[in-house]
Design a protein around this motif. Structure first.
Motif, PDB file in Angstrom:
ATOM      1  N   LEU A 274       0.840  -1.195   0.000  1.00  0.00           N
ATOM      2  CA  LEU A 274       0.000   0.000   0.000  1.00  0.00           C
ATOM      3  C   LEU A 274       0.879   1.250   0.000  1.00  0.00           C
ATOM      4  O   LEU A 274       1.842   1.347   0.770  1.00  0.00           O
ATOM      5  CB  LEU A 274      -0.900   0.029   1.228  1.00  0.00           C
ATOM      6  N   VAL A 275       0.560   2.188  -0.892  1.00  0.00           N
ATOM      7  CA  VAL A 275       1.298   3.446  -1.002  1.00  0.00           C
ATOM      8  C   VAL A 275       0.301   4.586  -0.946  1.00  0.00           C
ATOM      9  O   VAL A 275      -0.752   4.532  -1.596  1.00  0.00           O
ATOM     10  CB  VAL A 275       2.087   3.509  -2.341  1.00  0.00           C
ATOM     11  N   GLU A 276       0.626   5.617  -0.185  1.00  0.00           N
ATOM     12  CA  GLU A 276      -0.207   6.822  -0.175  1.00  0.00           C
ATOM     13  C   GLU A 276       0.326   7.790  -1.218  1.00  0.00           C
ATOM     14  O   GLU A 276       1.518   8.107  -1.231  1.00  0.00           O
ATOM     15  CB  GLU A 276      -0.193   7.482   1.198  1.00  0.00           C
ATOM     16  N   ALA A 277      -0.568   8.235  -2.097  1.00  0.00           N
ATOM     17  CA  ALA A 277      -0.149   9.096  -3.203  1.00  0.00           C
ATOM     18  C   ALA A 277      -1.020  10.341  -3.261  1.00  0.00           C
ATOM     19  O   ALA A 277      -2.239  10.269  -3.066  1.00  0.00           O
ATOM     20  CB  ALA A 277      -0.248   8.339  -4.536  1.00  0.00           C
ATOM     21  N   ALA A 278      -0.384  11.484  -3.521  1.00  0.00           N
ATOM     22  CA  ALA A 278      -1.138  12.718  -3.718  1.00  0.00           C
ATOM     23  C   ALA A 278      -1.988  12.587  -4.981  1.00  0.00           C
ATOM     24  O   ALA A 278      -1.544  12.044  -5.993  1.00  0.00           O
ATOM     25  CB  ALA A 278      -0.190  13.901  -3.839  1.00  0.00           C
ATOM     26  N   ASP A 279      -3.207  13.114  -4.901  1.00  0.00           N
ATOM     27  CA  ASP A 279      -4.121  13.047  -6.045  1.00  0.00           C
ATOM     28  C   ASP A 279      -5.024  14.283  -6.027  1.00  0.00           C
ATOM     29  O   ASP A 279      -6.245  14.173  -5.905  1.00  0.00           O
ATOM     30  CB  ASP A 279      -4.952  11.759  -5.985  1.00  0.00           C
ATOM     31  N   PRO A 280      -4.417  15.478  -6.153  1.00  0.00           N
ATOM     32  CA  PRO A 280      -5.216  16.701  -6.012  1.00  0.00           C
ATOM     33  C   PRO A 280      -6.260  16.883  -7.100  1.00  0.00           C
ATOM     34  O   PRO A 280      -7.271  17.547  -6.892  1.00  0.00           O
ATOM     35  CB  PRO A 280      -4.157  17.814  -6.071  1.00  0.00           C
ATOM     36  N   ASP A 281      -6.034  16.294  -8.285  1.00  0.00           N
ATOM     37  CA  ASP A 281      -6.995  16.434  -9.381  1.00  0.00           C
ATOM     38  C   ASP A 281      -8.119  15.403  -9.323  1.00  0.00           C
ATOM     39  O   ASP A 281      -9.024  15.417 -10.151  1.00  0.00           O
ATOM     40  CB  ASP A 281      -6.287  16.311 -10.735  1.00  0.00           C
ATOM     41  N   GLY A 282      -8.034  14.487  -8.360  1.00  0.00           N
ATOM     42  CA  GLY A 282      -9.071  13.465  -8.270  1.00  0.00           C
ATOM     43  C   GLY A 282      -9.068  12.508  -9.431  1.00  0.00           C
ATOM     44  O   GLY A 282     -10.113  11.976  -9.828  1.00  0.00           O
ATOM     45  N   ALA A 283      -7.879  12.247  -9.986  1.00  0.00           N
ATOM     46  CA  ALA A 283      -7.789  11.376 -11.163  1.00  0.00           C
ATOM     47  C   ALA A 283      -8.041   9.909 -10.805  1.00  0.00           C
ATOM     48  O   ALA A 283      -8.450   9.121 -11.663  1.00  0.00           O
ATOM     49  CB  ALA A 283      -6.415  11.512 -11.813  1.00  0.00           C
ATOM     50  N   GLY A 284      -7.804   9.543  -9.535  1.00  0.00           N
ATOM     51  CA  GLY A 284      -7.928   8.136  -9.153  1.00  0.00           C
ATOM     52  C   GLY A 284      -9.173   7.859  -8.342  1.00  0.00           C
ATOM     53  O   GLY A 284      -9.193   8.037  -7.123  1.00  0.00           O
ATOM     54  N   GLU A 285     -10.236   7.430  -8.980  1.00  0.00           N
ATOM     55  CA  GLU A 285     -11.443   7.021  -8.262  1.00  0.00           C
ATOM     56  C   GLU A 285     -11.190   5.683  -7.566  1.00  0.00           C
ATOM     57  O   GLU A 285     -10.387   4.873  -8.029  1.00  0.00           O
ATOM     58  CB  GLU A 285     -12.614   6.886  -9.231  1.00  0.00           C
ATOM     59  N   GLY A 357       4.958  11.261   1.402  1.00  0.00           N
ATOM     60  CA  GLY A 357       4.811  12.464   0.585  1.00  0.00           C
ATOM     61  C   GLY A 357       5.530  12.432  -0.740  1.00  0.00           C
ATOM     62  O   GLY A 357       5.516  13.427  -1.477  1.00  0.00           O
ATOM     63  N   ALA A 358       6.167  11.302  -1.086  1.00  0.00           N
ATOM     64  CA  ALA A 358       6.999  11.263  -2.290  1.00  0.00           C
ATOM     65  C   ALA A 358       6.240  10.778  -3.532  1.00  0.00           C
ATOM     66  O   ALA A 358       6.763  10.901  -4.636  1.00  0.00           O
ATOM     67  CB  ALA A 358       8.205  10.354  -2.061  1.00  0.00           C
ATOM     68  N   ALA A 359       5.050  10.238  -3.394  1.00  0.00           N
ATOM     69  CA  ALA A 359       4.337   9.625  -4.523  1.00  0.00           C
ATOM     70  C   ALA A 359       3.145  10.492  -4.925  1.00  0.00           C
ATOM     71  O   ALA A 359       2.517  11.142  -4.105  1.00  0.00           O
ATOM     72  CB  ALA A 359       3.878   8.236  -4.152  1.00  0.00           C
ATOM     73  N   TRP A 360       2.851  10.485  -6.204  1.00  0.00           N
ATOM     74  CA  TRP A 360       1.650  11.157  -6.695  1.00  0.00           C
ATOM     75  C   TRP A 360       1.123  10.435  -7.933  1.00  0.00           C
ATOM     76  O   TRP A 360       1.869   9.746  -8.630  1.00  0.00           O
ATOM     77  CB  TRP A 360       1.911  12.627  -6.963  1.00  0.00           C
ATOM     78  N   ILE A 361      -0.148  10.599  -8.196  1.00  0.00           N
ATOM     79  CA  ILE A 361      -0.807   9.922  -9.330  1.00  0.00           C
ATOM     80  C   ILE A 361      -0.636  10.769 -10.587  1.00  0.00           C
ATOM     81  O   ILE A 361      -0.806  11.990 -10.565  1.00  0.00           O
ATOM     82  CB  ILE A 361      -2.289   9.676  -9.030  1.00  0.00           C
ATOM     83  N   VAL A 362      -0.265  10.110 -11.686  1.00  0.00           N
ATOM     84  CA  VAL A 362      -0.146  10.775 -12.983  1.00  0.00           C
ATOM     85  C   VAL A 362      -1.096  10.114 -13.980  1.00  0.00           C
ATOM     86  O   VAL A 362      -1.497   8.965 -13.821  1.00  0.00           O
ATOM     87  CB  VAL A 362       1.306  10.718 -13.520  1.00  0.00           C
ATOM     88  N   ARG A 363      -1.441  10.881 -14.994  1.00  0.00           N
ATOM     89  CA  ARG A 363      -2.302  10.365 -16.040  1.00  0.00           C
ATOM     90  C   ARG A 363      -1.486   9.950 -17.238  1.00  0.00           C
ATOM     91  O   ARG A 363      -0.400  10.455 -17.462  1.00  0.00           O
ATOM     92  CB  ARG A 363      -3.326  11.432 -16.480  1.00  0.00           C
TER      93      ARG A 363
END
Length: 363
Positions: A274-285, A357-363
């Motif tokens: 499990l990884v916590e990732a930033a998703d400010p755009d709400g790209a990951g439902e 805080g190092a991971a984030w979701i990309v499209r």
């Protein structure tokens, strides 16, 4: 000296507004509906792979190219009909284009003399410019008697001589070696900060853009992918293409299992971690497949991701470890200095975790 403008504080009044600009060369689409705003006093960088349209956009601002569609506004006025010499804009090329038969002072004064400025004003401006670029005492030297960095500074002084509202720089440091390039970056940033002149620079060097720019626009195939402060794009860009262009990045596949407050819990596909990732755009439902980006410095020793070392390089203050997971994914980690023992040899089992805080979701 003019105060440096803070574009972020008043984005409603851009110095430059590029509105839906399209440019074709025959059947080739060089710029595709490009829109950008650049604030007074900004150091703005255009980056992207070769052929992405960044130099065409710079030449359009300079007046050497005319857009097929769209508008280019300077201080709110459409400048499409203004020839280059009538725009409050100057451009500095990678080649510097200094006159070899003229001294440094005469090179810098050339445009001022053609503009008809009095000799006393030209002399005063030369003193100001040679002090600005730290070349006092070099006024009488010819280009062949100057180093690459000194020629670059003479070219910059010449480009600034007529006090343009906007200075365009096309790969201005590309001809310098690495050490001189890094030193000149510091000088260039300092000069721009002291003057408050708006600089728009084209570079293919991501590190250079990161070091110099207030904001960066990443272009590809004639389109603007993303715009933002370099640190924000490096750590939280929206797309995988921009993440990969701006530096090494690990892209891990997974499934969103929960969301809360602009962050997502992602279960990685191969390891199940499990990884916590930033998703400010709400790209990951919740329940959706996503890709998670992590820079090499965001991987730390741990047991979430098991792999085997393929290559490890001692970089002095840290080590770059390239490892492969059992499923064939390549991981790149920037770890603390390995010490006297050196980095782990190929074939060594290693484990990584994602730093908070190092991971984030990309499209």
């Amino acid at each position: 000296m003019p105060a440096r403008a803070d574009f972020a504080s008043d984005a409603r009044v851009p110095l430059v507004a590029i509105e839906g600009v399209t440019k074709r060369f025959g059947s080739a689409l060089a710029l595709d509906d490009v829109s950008l705003e650049i604030g007074a006093g900004e150091f703005f960088c255009l980056v992207g792979p070769s052929g992405c349209g960044k130099s065409t956009l710079l030449r359009t601002l300079a007046g050497f190219e005319q857009p097929d569609e769209g508008r280019t506004l300077l201080d709110g006025r459409d400048i499409a009909g203004d020839p280059p010499e009538r725009r409050p804009v100057n451009i500095m090329f990678q080649s510097y284009a200094l006159f070899p038969h003229m001294s440094a002072a005469k090179n810098v004064a050339y445009g001022l003399a053609r503009a008809g400025l009095p000799r006393a004003e030209i002399a005063a401006r030369l003193r100001e410019l040679f002090a600005l670029v730290r070349l006092e005492g070099f006024e009488d030297r010819y280009p062949a008697q100057l180093s690459g960095g000194q020629r670059q500074r003479v070219a910059l002084a010449r480009a600034l001589a007529r006090r343009p509202r906007l200075l365009l720089l096309d790969e201005p440091l590309g001809a310098l070696d690495r050490r001189l390039r890094e030193a000149t970056q510091i000088e260039l940033k300092g000069i721009q900060s002291r003057l408050g002149t708006t600089f728009v620079m084209v570079t293919h060097d991501q590190g250079e853009a990161m070091a110099l720019a207030d904001r960066v626009a990443v272009l590809d195939r004639g389109r603007v992918l993303e715009v933002g402060p370099p640190s924000a794009l490096y750590r939280r860009c929206r797309t995988r293409a921009v993440a990969e262009f701006l530096g090494d990045v690990n892209v891990l596949s997974g499934v969103v299992v929960a969301r809360a407050g602009g962050r997502a819990q992602v279960r990685l596909g191969e390891s199940g971690a499990l990884v916590e990732a930033a998703d400010p755009d709400g790209a990951g439902e919740t329940g959706s497949n996503v890709e998670v980006a992590v820079r090499p410095e965001g991987l730390v020793p741990g047991d979430a991701l098991g792999a085997t070392v393929e290559v490890a390089t001692d970089l002095g203050p840290n080590a770059l470890v390239i490892a492969r997971t059992a499923g064939g994914a390549t991981l790149r980690a920037l770890l603390p200095a390995p010490g006297a023992a050196g980095p782990p040899p190929p074939g060594t089992p290693v484990g990584f975790a994602v730093a908070p805080g190092a991971a984030w979701i990309v499209r």
